[in-house]
Design a protein around this motif. Structure first.
Motif, PDB file in Angstrom:
ATOM      1  N   HIS A  46       0.837  -1.212   0.000  1.00  0.00           N
ATOM      2  CA  HIS A  46       0.000   0.000   0.000  1.00  0.00           C
ATOM      3  C   HIS A  46       0.868   1.257   0.000  1.00  0.00           C
ATOM      4  O   HIS A  46       0.583   2.210  -0.750  1.00  0.00           O
ATOM      5  CB  HIS A  46      -0.941   0.009   1.202  1.00  0.00           C
ATOM      6  N   LEU A  47       1.920   1.267   0.829  1.00  0.00           N
ATOM      7  CA  LEU A  47       2.837   2.408   0.824  1.00  0.00           C
ATOM      8  C   LEU A  47       3.539   2.514  -0.522  1.00  0.00           C
ATOM      9  O   LEU A  47       3.749   3.615  -1.042  1.00  0.00           O
ATOM     10  CB  LEU A  47       3.875   2.279   1.950  1.00  0.00           C
ATOM     11  N   ASN A  48       3.886   1.365  -1.087  1.00  0.00           N
ATOM     12  CA  ASN A  48       4.551   1.369  -2.385  1.00  0.00           C
ATOM     13  C   ASN A  48       3.634   1.973  -3.458  1.00  0.00           C
ATOM     14  O   ASN A  48       4.073   2.776  -4.281  1.00  0.00           O
ATOM     15  CB  ASN A  48       4.974  -0.048  -2.768  1.00  0.00           C
ATOM     16  N   ALA A  49       2.361   1.590  -3.437  1.00  0.00           N
ATOM     17  CA  ALA A  49       1.411   2.117  -4.418  1.00  0.00           C
ATOM     18  C   ALA A  49       1.254   3.632  -4.269  1.00  0.00           C
ATOM     19  O   ALA A  49       1.222   4.365  -5.269  1.00  0.00           O
ATOM     20  CB  ALA A  49       0.057   1.423  -4.270  1.00  0.00           C
ATOM     21  N   ALA A  50       1.179   4.109  -3.034  1.00  0.00           N
ATOM     22  CA  ALA A  50       1.050   5.556  -2.801  1.00  0.00           C
ATOM     23  C   ALA A  50       2.310   6.285  -3.251  1.00  0.00           C
ATOM     24  O   ALA A  50       2.232   7.357  -3.874  1.00  0.00           O
ATOM     25  CB  ALA A  50       0.765   5.826  -1.325  1.00  0.00           C
ATOM     26  N   ALA A  51       3.469   5.727  -2.958  1.00  0.00           N
ATOM     27  CA  ALA A  51       4.741   6.344  -3.360  1.00  0.00           C
ATOM     28  C   ALA A  51       4.859   6.371  -4.878  1.00  0.00           C
ATOM     29  O   ALA A  51       5.252   7.391  -5.472  1.00  0.00           O
ATOM     30  CB  ALA A  51       5.919   5.582  -2.744  1.00  0.00           C
ATOM     31  N   PRO A 107      12.125   5.339  14.866  1.00  0.00           N
ATOM     32  CA  PRO A 107      11.674   4.041  15.380  1.00  0.00           C
ATOM     33  C   PRO A 107      10.161   3.856  15.298  1.00  0.00           C
ATOM     34  O   PRO A 107       9.671   2.740  15.477  1.00  0.00           O
ATOM     35  CB  PRO A 107      12.155   4.053  16.839  1.00  0.00           C
ATOM     36  N   ASP A 108       9.408   4.931  15.018  1.00  0.00           N
ATOM     37  CA  ASP A 108       7.961   4.799  14.861  1.00  0.00           C
ATOM     38  C   ASP A 108       7.572   4.156  13.536  1.00  0.00           C
ATOM     39  O   ASP A 108       6.438   3.737  13.360  1.00  0.00           O
ATOM     40  CB  ASP A 108       7.279   6.165  14.964  1.00  0.00           C
ATOM     41  N   PHE A 109       8.508   4.102  12.580  1.00  0.00           N
ATOM     42  CA  PHE A 109       8.220   3.525  11.272  1.00  0.00           C
ATOM     43  C   PHE A 109       8.723   2.091  11.204  1.00  0.00           C
ATOM     44  O   PHE A 109       9.864   1.817  11.561  1.00  0.00           O
ATOM     45  CB  PHE A 109       8.880   4.339  10.151  1.00  0.00           C
ATOM     46  N   ASP A 110       7.869   1.201  10.719  1.00  0.00           N
ATOM     47  CA  ASP A 110       8.317  -0.187  10.554  1.00  0.00           C
ATOM     48  C   ASP A 110       8.029  -0.736   9.154  1.00  0.00           C
ATOM     49  O   ASP A 110       8.330  -1.892   8.877  1.00  0.00           O
ATOM     50  CB  ASP A 110       7.722  -1.094  11.625  1.00  0.00           C
ATOM     51  N   GLU A 111       7.488   0.112   8.268  1.00  0.00           N
ATOM     52  CA  GLU A 111       7.215  -0.315   6.899  1.00  0.00           C
ATOM     53  C   GLU A 111       7.625   0.793   5.929  1.00  0.00           C
ATOM     54  O   GLU A 111       7.731   1.954   6.310  1.00  0.00           O
ATOM     55  CB  GLU A 111       5.731  -0.629   6.722  1.00  0.00           C
ATOM     56  N   PHE A 112       7.823   0.411   4.671  1.00  0.00           N
ATOM     57  CA  PHE A 112       8.198   1.393   3.653  1.00  0.00           C
ATOM     58  C   PHE A 112       7.614   1.014   2.305  1.00  0.00           C
ATOM     59  O   PHE A 112       7.213  -0.129   2.071  1.00  0.00           O
ATOM     60  CB  PHE A 112       9.730   1.508   3.525  1.00  0.00           C
ATOM     61  N   GLY A 113       7.587   1.983   1.410  1.00  0.00           N
ATOM     62  CA  GLY A 113       7.281   1.787  -0.002  1.00  0.00           C
ATOM     63  C   GLY A 113       8.126   2.762  -0.786  1.00  0.00           C
ATOM     64  O   GLY A 113       8.417   3.864  -0.303  1.00  0.00           O
ATOM     65  N   LEU A 114       8.549   2.383  -1.971  1.00  0.00           N
ATOM     66  CA  LEU A 114       9.427   3.222  -2.783  1.00  0.00           C
ATOM     67  C   LEU A 114       8.835   3.393  -4.170  1.00  0.00           C
ATOM     68  O   LEU A 114       8.463   2.415  -4.808  1.00  0.00           O
ATOM     69  CB  LEU A 114      10.810   2.574  -2.897  1.00  0.00           C
ATOM     70  N   GLY A 115       8.755   4.643  -4.616  1.00  0.00           N
ATOM     71  CA  GLY A 115       8.293   4.922  -5.965  1.00  0.00           C
ATOM     72  C   GLY A 115       9.364   5.644  -6.752  1.00  0.00           C
ATOM     73  O   GLY A 115      10.128   6.427  -6.193  1.00  0.00           O
ATOM     74  N   ARG A 116       9.427   5.350  -8.054  1.00  0.00           N
ATOM     75  CA  ARG A 116      10.355   6.042  -8.945  1.00  0.00           C
ATOM     76  C   ARG A 116       9.679   6.208 -10.284  1.00  0.00           C
ATOM     77  O   ARG A 116       9.033   5.298 -10.795  1.00  0.00           O
ATOM     78  CB  ARG A 116      11.630   5.241  -9.139  1.00  0.00           C
ATOM     79  N   ALA A 117       9.819   7.406 -10.853  1.00  0.00           N
ATOM     80  CA  ALA A 117       9.288   7.663 -12.191  1.00  0.00           C
ATOM     81  C   ALA A 117      10.302   8.511 -12.942  1.00  0.00           C
ATOM     82  O   ALA A 117      10.960   9.368 -12.362  1.00  0.00           O
ATOM     83  CB  ALA A 117       7.947   8.387 -12.107  1.00  0.00           C
ATOM     84  N   GLY A 118      10.422   8.269 -14.233  1.00  0.00           N
ATOM     85  CA  GLY A 118      11.298   9.070 -15.076  1.00  0.00           C
ATOM     86  C   GLY A 118      12.706   8.538 -15.168  1.00  0.00           C
ATOM     87  O   GLY A 118      13.048   7.508 -14.591  1.00  0.00           O
ATOM     88  N   THR A 119      13.521   9.283 -15.909  1.00  0.00           N
ATOM     89  CA  THR A 119      14.930   8.956 -16.079  1.00  0.00           C
ATOM     90  C   THR A 119      15.745  10.241 -16.034  1.00  0.00           C
ATOM     91  O   THR A 119      15.213  11.340 -16.174  1.00  0.00           O
ATOM     92  CB  THR A 119      15.185   8.253 -17.433  1.00  0.00           C
ATOM     93  N   GLY A 120      17.048  10.063 -15.831  1.00  0.00           N
ATOM     94  CA  GLY A 120      17.959  11.208 -15.835  1.00  0.00           C
ATOM     95  C   GLY A 120      17.560  12.268 -14.819  1.00  0.00           C
ATOM     96  O   GLY A 120      17.081  11.957 -13.735  1.00  0.00           O
TER      97      GLY A 120
END
Length: 180
Positions: A82-87, A155-168
Motif C-alpha cells: 500500500h505504501l509502495n502504491a502511494a509512493a 523508530p515509529d516507522f516499521d514499513e516502507f514503499g518506494l516509488g520512482r518515475a522518469g529517467t535522468g
C-alpha cells in the motif's frame, strides 16, 4: 584469449556489508548533498536494475535501507504494497505534471495519499528526491538531509514503499515510511 575470469559481480549484501555507522554518521552530519554522489553507498549499482520496479524480483532497496539501519543499530523496516502504491502514484504524478513537492497538485498530502492507497497509518513520513540515477544515490542524498535522515531512522516507522518515475534529471523518487 585471456584466461583471467571476469570479476564477479558484487552481491546486494556486499553492497551494504562494508558500510559502517561512522560512514553513515559522517554523511548525515556533513551537510546536504542532494545529488547523493558522495555517501556511504557506491554511486553505481552492479546488481539488479537499480530500481525496485518489482519488489519480489528486485529487493535491492529493502536490503539497502536495512543495511543502513542495521549499521546504526535501528530495527529494520519491511516492504508494504500500500505504501509502495502511494509512493509510486506520487512519483508518477510529479513526473507527469512536472513538479517536485510533498504536496500534490491536487493538494494531497502524504497522509491522504497513504489513506487513499488503503494504508491505515498511525505514523507516516516521506522522503522525496529528484534526478538521482539509482537507489544508492537517492539513499545517499536522503542520509545527508537531516530531516530525511530522521525519517530513515525513526523508530515509529516499521514499513516502507518506494516509488520512482522518469529517467535522468527528471527522475522522481518517493520513499514513504509508516506504521499501522
Amino acid at each position: 584469449m585471456d584466461p583471467t575470469p571476469p570479476p564477479a559481480k558484487e552481491t546486494i549484501a556486499e553492497t551494504v556489508a562494508g558500510v559502517t555507522a561512522s560512514q553513515i554518521l559522517a554523511v548525515a552530519g556533513g551537510g546536504l548533498n542532494a545529488a547523493g554522489d558522495s555517501g556511504p553507498f557506491p554511486s553505481t549499482i552492479a546488481v539488479g536494475d537499480g530500481f525496485q520496479a518489482n519488489p519480489v524480483e528486485d529487493a535491492f532497496f529493502e536490503t539497502l535501507i536495512n543495511g543502513m539501519l542495521s549499521a546504526l543499530g535501528v530495527t529494520p523496516v519491511t516492504y508494504n504494497a500500500h505504501l509502495n502504491a502511494a509512493a509510486q502514484a506520487h512519483s508518477d504524478d510529479m513526473l507527469a505534471q512536472y513538479y517536485f513537492s510533498h504536496t500534490g497538485k491536487d493538494s494531497s498530502t502524504i497522509g491522504t495519499r497513504a489513506t487513499a492507497a488503503g494504508y491505515n497509518w498511525t505514523a507516516i513520513g516521506e522522503n522525496i528526491a529528484q534526478g538521482q540515477e539509482n537507489e544508492n544515490l537517492a539513499m545517499n542524498g536522503w542520509i545527508s538531509s537531516p530531516g530525511y535522515q530522521r525519517n530513515n531512522i525513526d523508530p515509529d516507522f516499521d514499513e516502507f514503499g518506494l516509488g520512482r518515475a522518469g529517467t535522468g534529471s527528471a527522475t522522481r523518487w518517493i520513499l514513504m515510511f509508516g506504521s499501522q
